[in-house]
Design an enzyme around this catalytic site. Structure first.
Site, mmCIF file in Angstrom:
data_model
loop_
_atom_site.group_PDB
_atom_site.id
_atom_site.type_symbol
_atom_site.label_atom_id
_atom_site.label_comp_id
_atom_site.label_asym_id
_atom_site.label_seq_id
_atom_site.Cartn_x
_atom_site.Cartn_y
_atom_site.Cartn_z
ATOM 1 N N ASP A 11 -7.928 -5.393 0.102
ATOM 2 C CA ASP A 11 -8.364 -6.258 -1.005
ATOM 3 C C ASP A 11 -7.989 -7.717 -0.812
ATOM 4 O OD1 ASP A 11 -7.551 -3.416 -2.772
ATOM 5 O OD2 ASP A 11 -9.554 -4.287 -2.755
ATOM 6 N N HIS A 59 0.855 -1.193 0.000
ATOM 7 C CA HIS A 59 0.000 0.000 0.000
ATOM 8 C C HIS A 59 0.885 1.234 0.000
ATOM 9 C CE1 HIS A 59 -3.163 2.831 1.131
ATOM 10 N NE2 HIS A 59 -4.008 1.902 0.740
HETATM 11 C C1 SDX Z 1 -6.235 0.060 -2.882
HETATM 12 O O1 SDX Z 1 -4.464 4.588 -2.065
HETATM 13 C C2 SDX Z 1 -5.416 3.945 -1.422
HETATM 14 O O2 SDX Z 1 -5.787 4.305 -0.359
HETATM 15 C C3 SDX Z 1 -5.995 2.755 -2.179
HETATM 16 C C4 SDX Z 1 -6.993 1.905 -1.415
HETATM 17 C C5 SDX Z 1 -8.276 2.666 -1.143
HETATM 18 O O3 SDX Z 1 -8.985 2.281 -0.221
HETATM 19 O O4 SDX Z 1 -8.597 3.592 -1.933
HETATM 20 O O5 SDX Z 1 -6.439 1.484 -0.174
HETATM 21 C C6 SDX Z 1 -7.397 0.684 -2.217
HETATM 22 O O6 SDX Z 1 -5.970 0.406 -4.016
HETATM 23 C C7 SDX Z 1 -5.370 -0.911 -2.107
HETATM 24 C C8 SDX Z 1 -4.136 -1.396 -2.938
HETATM 25 C C9 SDX Z 1 -4.631 -2.503 -3.853
HETATM 26 N N1 SDX Z 1 -3.532 -2.874 -4.829
HETATM 27 C C10 SDX Z 1 -2.959 -4.054 -4.727
HETATM 28 O O7 SDX Z 1 -3.125 -4.878 -3.816
HETATM 29 C C11 SDX Z 1 -2.020 -4.348 -5.914
HETATM 30 C C12 SDX Z 1 -0.695 -4.887 -5.391
HETATM 31 N N2 SDX Z 1 -0.004 -3.805 -4.694
HETATM 32 C C13 SDX Z 1 0.867 -2.958 -5.407
HETATM 33 O O8 SDX Z 1 0.818 -2.914 -6.763
HETATM 34 C C14 SDX Z 1 1.435 -1.786 -4.648
HETATM 35 O O9 SDX Z 1 1.731 -2.223 -3.393
HETATM 36 C C15 SDX Z 1 0.612 -0.522 -4.589
HETATM 37 C C16 SDX Z 1 0.232 -0.049 -5.953
HETATM 38 C C17 SDX Z 1 -0.616 -0.745 -3.774
HETATM 39 C C18 SDX Z 1 1.466 0.558 -3.911
HETATM 40 O O10 SDX Z 1 2.564 0.757 -4.712
HETATM 41 P P1 SDX Z 1 3.663 1.898 -4.386
HETATM 42 O O11 SDX Z 1 3.402 2.553 -3.092
HETATM 43 O O12 SDX Z 1 3.797 2.746 -5.601
HETATM 44 O O13 SDX Z 1 4.933 1.050 -4.137
HETATM 45 P P2 SDX Z 1 5.904 0.533 -5.264
HETATM 46 O O14 SDX Z 1 5.114 -0.026 -6.414
HETATM 47 O O15 SDX Z 1 6.898 1.600 -5.543
HETATM 48 O O16 SDX Z 1 6.602 -0.693 -4.507
HETATM 49 C C19 SDX Z 1 7.673 -0.486 -3.601
HETATM 50 C C20 SDX Z 1 8.454 -1.806 -3.646
HETATM 51 C C21 SDX Z 1 8.842 -2.211 -5.066
HETATM 52 O O17 SDX Z 1 9.970 -3.056 -4.943
HETATM 53 P P3 SDX Z 1 11.466 -2.404 -5.244
HETATM 54 O O18 SDX Z 1 11.372 -1.772 -6.620
HETATM 55 O O19 SDX Z 1 11.691 -1.406 -4.140
HETATM 56 O O20 SDX Z 1 12.411 -3.576 -5.186
HETATM 57 O O21 SDX Z 1 7.611 -2.877 -3.165
HETATM 58 C C22 SDX Z 1 7.376 -3.798 -4.225
HETATM 59 C C23 SDX Z 1 7.709 -3.094 -5.527
HETATM 60 O O22 SDX Z 1 8.114 -4.016 -6.512
HETATM 61 N N3 SDX Z 1 5.956 -4.151 -4.161
HETATM 62 C C24 SDX Z 1 5.477 -5.378 -4.324
HETATM 63 C C25 SDX Z 1 4.097 -5.265 -4.126
HETATM 64 N N4 SDX Z 1 3.782 -3.995 -3.861
HETATM 65 C C26 SDX Z 1 4.938 -3.303 -3.894
HETATM 66 N N5 SDX Z 1 6.103 -6.548 -4.630
HETATM 67 C C27 SDX Z 1 5.293 -7.627 -4.714
HETATM 68 N N6 SDX Z 1 3.957 -7.614 -4.528
HETATM 69 C C28 SDX Z 1 3.328 -6.458 -4.239
HETATM 70 N N7 SDX Z 1 2.013 -6.437 -4.062
#
Ligand code: SDX
Length: 434
Positions: free
Chosen positions: A369, A311
């Site tokens: 989720d 998140h």
């Molecule tokens: C919702 O914003 C809100 O409030 C949203 C929400 C709401 O109520 O409105 O809470 C609802 O959208 C919840 C989130 C649902 N999405 C998912 O579950 C999809 C999976 N999660 C991700 O794609 C991700 O965690 C995000 C999009 C939610 C957040 O991404 P960020 O903050 O932009 O973080 P990032 O993509 O820069 O990741 C940081 C690191 C990266 O690794 P490095 O490049 O540092 O090595 O963490 C890793 C990412 O690769 N990473 C994950 C991951 N999420 C982040 N690796 C594996 N699995 C994951 N789910």
């Protein structure tokens, strides 16, 4: 306001400039940089808005480190346990939980608006039966702009209030219609004697052939799903609604933009993506194949993500995920599905991920989720409809945030700038010279 300032100095000898530091009631201070471009001719650069507060708000507060979520100051745990969704709608819209008289009036107003114009059903006929429900919902919500000319003036508080009630009241009817259309069953009309979540469950699962028996445990679970998804500060879809409404467009169009944004798998579409991920792991062997899946997620060359984890704000457990897991237990026990292999797989996957340094070091925890899909599947909601239900619940949050923006004397049409990295000025050459 405050007399504290932040000073920006430049290594190229340009004069330093100072900006006010503003404090809220809780949470991080902000540096008011509205005069930056005027003073320096420079912009800030913050794609993804990782360090940007786009507005001031009194609606929802999140502490990502503590895993805390407050709606108008009330902890989500407190609201989920002691209120229902219409209490929370009243709280988000008007700032206070309703007293008995206010609740009766609010109930009455919402109940009187649950039907949609009979013409709305003809929009559905234009879609294929297998159209994604979010494509249908984006179309239906936007189409509402054409049916309610008496409540489209964004700058009229009374019209905004009527459109808010209409949207909150009609979203369940429209989501149920999208579902019935996909399965070829007749639409069920709302019933005024049923409470909000029960009315939705009946419109979803009843048929004209027999009376529908409401299951109170499943209705309570649906109501809790609505509460947990009602608002969440300045997330992507809420920011979309604010930016869209800042042009002065009508509330229905702005909410339709929010629906479209929420569809994305990185946002509201994650619950659908999460369940499909669990299905895939199950198809490949279930718990025994979790290790292999986790390796794929950790592999930088793969685009595989653990859906339902991570998140932008929560760097600790999402409090909604804990409540959703509790609801999961209740629903699966009620339905005699406590041995549900998908739920067991999700719990095993969560345990393994939370012990793996890749996730721990990146502070990746289950979000709202992760379990919501399992609960909805157990209730009988088809996977493609999960995000439409998220949109149903989030509509009240979007409206509350839209209303707050319009009422803010400081609001302007949103118009970000850019760091231009394209071609410098050049002249057109005749085609023979290109
Ligand atoms: C919702 O914003 C809100 O409030 C949203 C929400 C709401 O109520 O409105 O809470 C609802 O959208 C919840 C989130 C649902 N999405 C998912 O579950 C999809 C999976 N999660 C991700 O794609 C991700 O965690 C995000 C999009 C939610 C957040 O991404 P960020 O903050 O932009 O973080 P990032 O993509 O820069 O990741 C940081 C690191 C990266 O690794 P490095 O490049 O540092 O090595 O963490 C890793 C990412 O690769 N990473 C994950 C991951 N999420 C982040 N690796 C594996 N699995 C994951 N789910």
């Amino acid at each position: 306001m405050t007399d504290r300032t932040a000073t920006l100095s430049f290594s190229d000898g340009s004069p330093s400039v100072s900006f006010p530091v503003l404090s809220g009631t809780i949470g991080p201070d902000v540096i008011d940089i509205r005069s930056l471009y005027g003073k320096t001719g420079k912009f800030t650069y913050d794609p993804g808005f990782m360090s940007t507060a786009a507005c001031r708000s009194a609606i929802t507060y999140i502490d990502g480190d503590k895993g805390e979520l407050l709606y108008r100051g009330y902890a989500i745990e407190d609201l989920a346990r002691h209120c229902d969704f219409l209490d929370v709608c009243h709280l988000l819209l008007y700032g206070e939980l309703p007293d008995a008289a206010q609740r009766a009036d609010f109930d009455q107003r919402v109940t009187r608006h649950t039907m949609v114009n009979e013409q709305m059903q003809f929009f559905l006929r234009g879609f294929r039966r297998d159209a994604h429900p979010m494509a249908v919902m984006t179309g239906l919500v936007g189409a509402m702009s054409a049916f309610y000319p008496d409540s489209i003036n964004l700058h009229d508080a009374h019209q905004r209030d009527i459109s808010a009630i209409r949207l909150i009241a009609k979203m369940p009817t429209l989501v149920a219609m999208a579902y019935k259309y996909s399965v070829g069953q007749p639409y069920m009309y709302p019933r005024n004697e049923l409470a909000y979540a029960a009315n939705f469950m009946r419109m979803m699962f009843a048929t004209p052939c027999e009376d529908y028996k409401v299951n109170d445990v499943l209705v309570r679970a649906m109501d809790r799903i609505f509460i947990l998804h009602a608002d969440h500060e300045q997330n992507a879809s809420t920011s979309t609604v604010r930016l869209c409404a800042s042009s002065g467009t009508n509330p229905f169009a702005a909410i339709a933009a929010g629906v479209a944004c929420l569809w994305g798998p990185a946002h509201g579409g994650a619950n659908e993506a999460c369940l499909n991920m669990l299905y895939d792991i199950q198809a490949q062997g279930g718990v025994a194949r979790i290790g292999e899946f986790i390796e794929k997620v950790k592999d930088k060359n793969s685009t595989v993500r653990l859906m339902g984890f991570g998140h932008r704000v929560y760097k600790n457990y999402d409090p909604r995920a804990k409540l959703m897991r509790e609801t999961c237990h209740e629903v699966l026990s009620e339905l005699g599905l406590h041995d549900d292999p998908l739920f067991k797989l999700a719990m095993a996957l969560e345990k393994i991920a939370l012990e793996d340094d890749y996730f721990v070091s990146r502070k990746l925890y289950p979000n709202v989720d992760y379990y919501s899909g399992i609960v909805q599947k157990a209730i009988g909601i088809p996977v493609p409809l999960f995000t439409a239900i998220f949109a149903l619940a989030r509509t009240v949050g979007w409206i509350a945030q839209l209303n707050e923006m319009i009422a803010d004397p400081e609001y302007k049409i949103g118009r970000p700038r850019q760091l231009f990295v394209g071609a410098t000025p050049r002249t057109v050459k005749p085609i023979a010279q290109r």
